[in-house]
Design a protein around this motif. Structure first.
Motif, PDB file in Angstrom:
ATOM      1  N   THR A 112       0.812  -1.066   0.040  1.00 26.23           N
ATOM      2  CA  THR A 112      -0.009   0.009  -0.092  1.00 26.23           C
ATOM      3  C   THR A 112       0.661   1.338  -0.169  1.00 26.23           C
ATOM      4  O   THR A 112       2.083   1.104   0.456  1.00 26.23           O
ATOM      5  CB  THR A 112      -0.951   0.236   1.316  1.00 26.23           C
ATOM      6  OG1 THR A 112      -1.730   1.302   1.303  1.00 26.23           O
ATOM      7  CG2 THR A 112      -0.210  -0.224   2.563  1.00 26.23           C
ATOM      8  N   TYR A 114      -0.154   3.794   1.338  1.00 34.11           N
ATOM      9  CA  TYR A 114      -0.452   4.524   2.595  1.00 34.11           C
ATOM     10  C   TYR A 114       0.763   4.791   3.708  1.00 34.11           C
ATOM     11  O   TYR A 114       1.463   3.516   3.913  1.00 34.11           O
ATOM     12  CB  TYR A 114      -1.643   3.819   3.525  1.00 34.11           C
ATOM     13  CG  TYR A 114      -1.930   4.166   5.016  1.00 34.11           C
ATOM     14  CD1 TYR A 114      -2.393   5.453   5.217  1.00 34.11           C
ATOM     15  CD2 TYR A 114      -1.760   3.211   6.092  1.00 34.11           C
ATOM     16  CE1 TYR A 114      -2.341   5.832   6.818  1.00 34.11           C
ATOM     17  CE2 TYR A 114      -1.809   3.592   7.231  1.00 34.11           C
ATOM     18  CZ  TYR A 114      -2.151   4.799   7.673  1.00 34.11           C
ATOM     19  OH  TYR A 114      -2.243   4.906   8.859  1.00 34.11           O
ATOM     20  N   ARG A 150      -3.664  -0.225  11.401  1.00 26.21           N
ATOM     21  CA  ARG A 150      -3.588   0.794  10.450  1.00 26.21           C
ATOM     22  C   ARG A 150      -2.838   2.088  10.962  1.00 26.21           C
ATOM     23  O   ARG A 150      -1.782   2.693  10.234  1.00 26.21           O
ATOM     24  CB  ARG A 150      -5.054   1.647  10.006  1.00 26.21           C
ATOM     25  CG  ARG A 150      -4.850   2.483   8.984  1.00 26.21           C
ATOM     26  CD  ARG A 150      -6.295   3.092   8.339  1.00 26.21           C
ATOM     27  NE  ARG A 150      -6.118   3.507   6.995  1.00 26.21           N
ATOM     28  CZ  ARG A 150      -5.906   5.077   7.358  1.00 26.21           C
ATOM     29  NH1 ARG A 150      -5.533   5.744   8.302  1.00 26.21           N
ATOM     30  NH2 ARG A 150      -5.825   5.666   5.900  1.00 26.21           N
ATOM     31  N   LYS A 190      -6.497  -8.965   1.494  1.00 28.04           N
ATOM     32  CA  LYS A 190      -6.981  -8.017   0.450  1.00 28.04           C
ATOM     33  C   LYS A 190      -7.788  -6.874   1.107  1.00 28.04           C
ATOM     34  O   LYS A 190      -7.527  -5.725   0.626  1.00 28.04           O
ATOM     35  CB  LYS A 190      -7.610  -8.960  -0.462  1.00 28.04           C
ATOM     36  CG  LYS A 190      -8.107  -8.290  -1.546  1.00 28.04           C
ATOM     37  CD  LYS A 190      -8.929  -9.160  -2.554  1.00 28.04           C
ATOM     38  CE  LYS A 190     -10.265  -9.336  -2.394  1.00 28.04           C
ATOM     39  NZ  LYS A 190     -10.999 -10.183  -3.353  1.00 28.04           N
ATOM     40  N   ARG A 191      -8.605  -7.330   1.821  1.00 27.00           N
ATOM     41  CA  ARG A 191      -9.522  -6.151   2.472  1.00 27.00           C
ATOM     42  C   ARG A 191      -8.649  -5.206   3.385  1.00 27.00           C
ATOM     43  O   ARG A 191      -9.022  -4.046   3.398  1.00 27.00           O
ATOM     44  CB  ARG A 191     -10.482  -6.884   3.503  1.00 27.00           C
ATOM     45  CG  ARG A 191     -11.739  -7.692   2.420  1.00 27.00           C
ATOM     46  CD  ARG A 191     -12.819  -8.394   3.293  1.00 27.00           C
ATOM     47  NE  ARG A 191     -13.746  -8.879   2.514  1.00 27.00           N
ATOM     48  CZ  ARG A 191     -14.812  -8.407   2.343  1.00 27.00           C
ATOM     49  NH1 ARG A 191     -15.102  -7.403   2.580  1.00 27.00           N
ATOM     50  NH2 ARG A 191     -15.693  -9.137   1.391  1.00 27.00           N
ATOM     51  N   SER A 194      -6.968  -2.540   1.238  1.00 29.34           N
ATOM     52  CA  SER A 194      -7.951  -1.479   1.082  1.00 29.34           C
ATOM     53  C   SER A 194      -8.553  -0.567   1.998  1.00 29.34           C
ATOM     54  O   SER A 194      -8.622   0.653   1.950  1.00 29.34           O
ATOM     55  CB  SER A 194      -9.328  -2.256   0.385  1.00 29.34           C
ATOM     56  OG  SER A 194      -9.333  -3.141  -0.493  1.00 29.34           O
ATOM     57  N   PHE A 195      -8.553  -1.302   3.346  1.00 30.49           N
ATOM     58  CA  PHE A 195      -8.822  -0.289   4.488  1.00 30.49           C
ATOM     59  C   PHE A 195      -7.718   0.565   4.710  1.00 30.49           C
ATOM     60  O   PHE A 195      -7.852   1.840   5.078  1.00 30.49           O
ATOM     61  CB  PHE A 195      -9.020  -1.449   5.702  1.00 30.49           C
ATOM     62  CG  PHE A 195      -8.999  -0.583   6.973  1.00 30.49           C
ATOM     63  CD1 PHE A 195      -9.948   0.144   7.385  1.00 30.49           C
ATOM     64  CD2 PHE A 195      -7.815  -1.041   7.881  1.00 30.49           C
ATOM     65  CE1 PHE A 195     -10.168   0.899   8.640  1.00 30.49           C
ATOM     66  CE2 PHE A 195      -7.900  -0.329   9.078  1.00 30.49           C
ATOM     67  CZ  PHE A 195      -8.880   0.762   9.332  1.00 30.49           C
ATOM     68  N   TYR A 196      -6.443   0.065   4.683  1.00 25.60           N
ATOM     69  CA  TYR A 196      -5.301   1.095   4.891  1.00 25.60           C
ATOM     70  C   TYR A 196      -5.318   2.296   3.904  1.00 25.60           C
ATOM     71  O   TYR A 196      -5.145   3.476   4.391  1.00 25.60           O
ATOM     72  CB  TYR A 196      -4.010   0.194   4.576  1.00 25.60           C
ATOM     73  CG  TYR A 196      -3.452  -0.518   5.642  1.00 25.60           C
ATOM     74  CD1 TYR A 196      -3.776  -0.675   6.916  1.00 25.60           C
ATOM     75  CD2 TYR A 196      -2.680  -1.738   5.367  1.00 25.60           C
ATOM     76  CE1 TYR A 196      -3.503  -1.368   7.915  1.00 25.60           C
ATOM     77  CE2 TYR A 196      -2.241  -2.494   6.365  1.00 25.60           C
ATOM     78  CZ  TYR A 196      -2.744  -2.521   7.671  1.00 25.60           C
ATOM     79  OH  TYR A 196      -2.080  -3.298   8.748  1.00 25.60           O
ATOM     80  N   ASP A 197      -5.620   1.798   2.936  1.00 23.79           N
ATOM     81  CA  ASP A 197      -5.841   2.905   1.610  1.00 23.79           C
ATOM     82  C   ASP A 197      -6.847   3.960   1.899  1.00 23.79           C
ATOM     83  O   ASP A 197      -6.872   5.159   1.583  1.00 23.79           O
ATOM     84  CB  ASP A 197      -5.968   2.367   0.036  1.00 23.79           C
ATOM     85  CG  ASP A 197      -4.760   1.579  -0.315  1.00 23.79           C
ATOM     86  OD1 ASP A 197      -3.474   1.980   0.174  1.00 23.79           O
ATOM     87  OD2 ASP A 197      -4.736   0.577  -1.038  1.00 23.79           O
ATOM     88  N   SER A 198      -7.991   3.363   2.307  1.00 26.28           N
ATOM     89  CA  SER A 198      -9.202   4.155   2.548  1.00 26.28           C
ATOM     90  C   SER A 198      -9.544   4.650   3.809  1.00 26.28           C
ATOM     91  O   SER A 198     -10.437   5.747   3.946  1.00 26.28           O
ATOM     92  CB  SER A 198     -10.188   3.535   2.064  1.00 26.28           C
ATOM     93  OG  SER A 198     -10.410   2.412   2.590  1.00 26.28           O
ATOM     94  N   ASP A 200     -11.840   3.244   5.582  1.00 26.60           N
ATOM     95  CA  ASP A 200     -13.191   2.810   5.348  1.00 26.60           C
ATOM     96  C   ASP A 200     -13.218   1.494   6.054  1.00 26.60           C
ATOM     97  O   ASP A 200     -13.054   0.472   5.528  1.00 26.60           O
ATOM     98  CB  ASP A 200     -13.550   2.851   3.984  1.00 26.60           C
ATOM     99  CG  ASP A 200     -14.838   2.534   3.978  1.00 26.60           C
ATOM    100  OD1 ASP A 200     -15.646   2.141   4.958  1.00 26.60           O
ATOM    101  OD2 ASP A 200     -15.705   2.537   2.816  1.00 26.60           O
ATOM    102  N   LEU A 203     -15.391  -1.704   4.789  1.00 24.35           N
ATOM    103  CA  LEU A 203     -14.622  -2.823   3.625  1.00 24.35           C
ATOM    104  C   LEU A 203     -14.177  -3.998   4.517  1.00 24.35           C
ATOM    105  O   LEU A 203     -13.867  -5.057   3.706  1.00 24.35           O
ATOM    106  CB  LEU A 203     -13.420  -1.913   3.054  1.00 24.35           C
ATOM    107  CG  LEU A 203     -13.467  -0.817   2.314  1.00 24.35           C
ATOM    108  CD1 LEU A 203     -12.305  -0.176   1.725  1.00 24.35           C
ATOM    109  CD2 LEU A 203     -14.516  -1.260   1.109  1.00 24.35           C
TER     110      LEU A 203
END
Length: 218
Positions: A112, A114, A150, A190-191, A194-198, A200, A203
């Protein structure tokens, strides 16, 4: 808003944690990429050496064993930053630049772009207090686990430390165990990226609730 999946007594939950301790240690080790098998983990925990195993992997297992011992002997203690630091002190012992203290430099996370900020103690305490003020215990544990992963509060062992801290929150209230099984690791990772990036939580939090919170069915 999640509902608690389990409602155990503290004694029942501690019994469950002890019964599954080898399995939980194995899953936590695999979560951080430790190259061990479940039989190897059991052998190491039984005090027997395993041929051709890297010393780092053996130390990872033994550190997790000691962290779980600490957790199960201090379930009554309040959860706060000091507690999380103590868990990391066990988890990351001899593995990182420093252990048991907040990270003071920059780190990156593989997979990532992030970049977690260097943690500031006052902000960390404030965020932990916000999470601990949540009404539902299971939601509290999942939120802390994801936020801890995170935030990368420590130099090393953040996923292991966050898993143990989430379990402390759950066990203290009799709400089960958080454990990410090996066959869920691909989807989880995988999720998580995506959580690190967003940032959110939606997810990944439902996936953890559905697949990674276990308990005793009566």
């Amino acid at each position: 808003m999640f509902k608690d999946k389990y409602s155990l007594t503290k004694e029942q939950n501690i019994f469950l944690a002890k019964k599954l301790i080898a399995e939980n240690i194995y899953h936590s080790a695999r979560l951080e990429g430790c190259n061990v098998t479940f039989p190897d983990t059991k052998t190491i925990l039984d005090g027997v050496s395993v041929a051709n195993m890297k010393m780092n992997d053996v130390e990872c297992i033994l550190n997790l064993r000691d962290a779980w011992k600490y957790l199960l002997s201090t379930v009554e203690k309040p959860f706060n930053l000091d507690y999380a630091c103590k868990v990391n002190e066990f988890v990351a012992r001899n593995e990182s630049l420093e252990w048991g203290v907040l990270r003071t430099g920059k780190v990156g996370i593989g997979g990532t772009d992030y970049k977690p900020e260097i943690p500031v103690k006052e902000n960390v305490v404030e965020q932990i207090n916000k999470i601990m003020a949540l009404e539902n215990t299971t939601e509290k544990a999942i939120k802390y686990f994801l936020w801890g992963c995170r935030s990368q509060l420590f130099w090393d062992g953040n996923k292991r430390t966050s898993t143990l801290c989430a379990n402390k929150i759950l066990i203290a209230e009799g709400k089960g165990i958080l454990s990410i099984k090996e066959n869920d690791l691909g989807e989880f990772n995988k999720r998580l990226v995506s959580f690190y990036d967003s940032n959110d939580y939606s997810l990944i939090d439902q996936f953890i609730y559905d697949n990674c919170i276990i308990g005793i069915e009566f």
